[in-house]
Scaffold this active site. Sequence first.
Site, short mmCIF file in Angstrom:
data_model
loop_
_atom_site.label_atom_id
_atom_site.label_comp_id
_atom_site.label_asym_id
_atom_site.label_seq_id
_atom_site.Cartn_x
_atom_site.Cartn_y
_atom_site.Cartn_z
N PHE A 160 20.37 10.09 92.45
CA PHE A 160 21.10 9.10 91.63
C PHE A 160 20.81 7.71 92.17
O PHE A 160 21.06 7.43 93.34
CB PHE A 160 22.61 9.36 91.66
CG PHE A 160 23.36 8.44 90.72
CD1 PHE A 160 23.63 8.83 89.41
CD2 PHE A 160 23.74 7.16 91.12
CE1 PHE A 160 24.28 7.98 88.53
CE2 PHE A 160 24.39 6.31 90.24
CZ PHE A 160 24.66 6.72 88.95
N ASP A 212 17.36 4.88 99.49
CA ASP A 212 18.52 4.35 98.78
C ASP A 212 19.74 4.65 99.65
O ASP A 212 20.26 5.77 99.66
CB ASP A 212 18.62 5.02 97.41
CG ASP A 212 19.88 4.63 96.65
OD1 ASP A 212 20.79 4.04 97.26
OD2 ASP A 212 19.94 4.93 95.44
N LYS A 267 27.65 -0.82 97.46
CA LYS A 267 28.94 -0.25 97.84
C LYS A 267 29.52 -0.85 99.12
O LYS A 267 30.03 -1.95 99.12
CB LYS A 267 28.83 1.28 97.95
CG LYS A 267 28.50 1.94 96.61
CD LYS A 267 28.54 3.44 96.71
CE LYS A 267 28.10 4.13 95.43
NZ LYS A 267 29.11 4.23 94.40
N1 PMP Z 1 22.45 4.55 94.45
C1 PMP Z 1 23.33 5.45 94.91
C2 PMP Z 1 22.91 6.40 95.99
C3 PMP Z 1 24.63 5.48 94.41
O1 PMP Z 1 25.51 6.40 94.87
C4 PMP Z 1 25.01 4.56 93.41
C5 PMP Z 1 26.40 4.54 92.81
N2 PMP Z 1 27.09 5.72 92.82
C6 PMP Z 1 24.05 3.64 92.96
C7 PMP Z 1 22.79 3.65 93.51
C8 PMP Z 1 24.37 2.62 91.91
O2 PMP Z 1 25.18 1.62 92.42
P1 PMP Z 1 26.01 0.67 91.44
O3 PMP Z 1 27.00 1.54 90.73
O4 PMP Z 1 26.63 -0.34 92.34
O5 PMP Z 1 25.03 0.06 90.51
#
Ligand code: PMP
Length: 391
Positions: free
Chosen positions: A133, A218, A247
């Site tokens: 994700f 990521d 985050k």
């Molecule tokens: N990468 C990862 C690993 C995530 O867990 C998330 C959000 N759950 C995102 C990217 C996307 O981040 P955002 O919702 O701040 O766009």
Amino acid sequence: MNVMQETSALMNVAARPPVIFERGEGSWLFDTSGRRYLDFIQGWAVNALGHCPDTITEVLAEQGRRLISPSPAFFNDKSAALAQFLAEKSCCDQAFFTSSGAEANEGAIKLARKYGSLHRGGAYEIVTFDGGFHGRTLATMSASGKPAFAPLFEPKVPGFPKARLNDIDSVLAAITDKTVAVMLEPIQGEAGVVPATARFLQDLRTLTRDKGLLLILDEVQTGIGRTGALFAYEHAGIEPDIMTLGKGIGGGVPLGAVLAQSHASCFQHGDQGGTYSGNPLMCAVGLAVARRVAEDGFLAGVRDKGRHLVDALEALGRRHGLGGVRGAGLLLALDLGKPVSSEVAKRAFDAGLLLNAPRPDTLRFMPALTVSTAEIDEMVAILEPIIASVR
Ligand code: PMP
């Protein structure tokens, strides 16, 4: 007016319980009726220091009086200081700031494609993973391996062949002469807390280095202390060429970052930007959060509380015949062994406990890094009778 009337002007993009939150404090959220909830979701692993910590509210007030948005066309002291801090604490040398994790990943994808155009004969494919994700922009949805995304918003952005996590042969099979990078989460969060093994990350590092490819991690969910190390890659003893944050770095405010080692930091003027990039209000908060998490003893505390939570969940599992516990630090999942997690999360909400059910058989725990062991025990005490009743 009832809750549904009060919220009817919001686009209906998710099923949400019929309460409205208005206040938070540490591990607790309060709704408009004054009811309190023990929060083990924390803005989706966002509020590293809990709800509304002094560290953040004081910085917001002070920086809000000094400077909020001078424009990304000019330097400001806070973005420079935050970039410097992250460069000192990580394997990377330079940062570009964003307002979300998806935007950070979008930037990492662009950076890799730029690298491909400069150094790899126009190679642009990035191998990503089933279950991964990376966000909800079109490119990051395309990079994600979330099955529910597959039919949405076609056609997707091309160039993201998929491999299987912890299967190095599947990565090899996905690499072509168009490949420029491999991108993954050190622990797949949204897929239900599925860790890449240290061995797999080490093999990926060797493979990408041998083939002249970039390794992109990521760390939007795992970075800034969530797993008990400042960055999750440290557990495997490897270093990515590019890393993304989101985050936790903002502790609840919209802040993300693309970081790169100098050899991969190849954006040229005009390639990347954004009106809010590096605005000092968010960067001042990011700096305060990152400094706090990097303070002596903070990460040891995360590891201790993580162990306390693992022990408590494993004991709960033994008492009720559940599956195991996965994850690291304070990013943990409990396998319930049956597809009852949504029902458990719903009953937990009714009992004043916020928990996430990322998979039909899995509960995810992502409390504030400042959660206390007493709050962990309280969470288990609320959860146990629910698990007993649902099973
Ligand atoms: N990468 C990862 C690993 C995530 O867990 C998330 C959000 N759950 C995102 C990217 C996307 O981040 P955002 O919702 O701040 O766009």
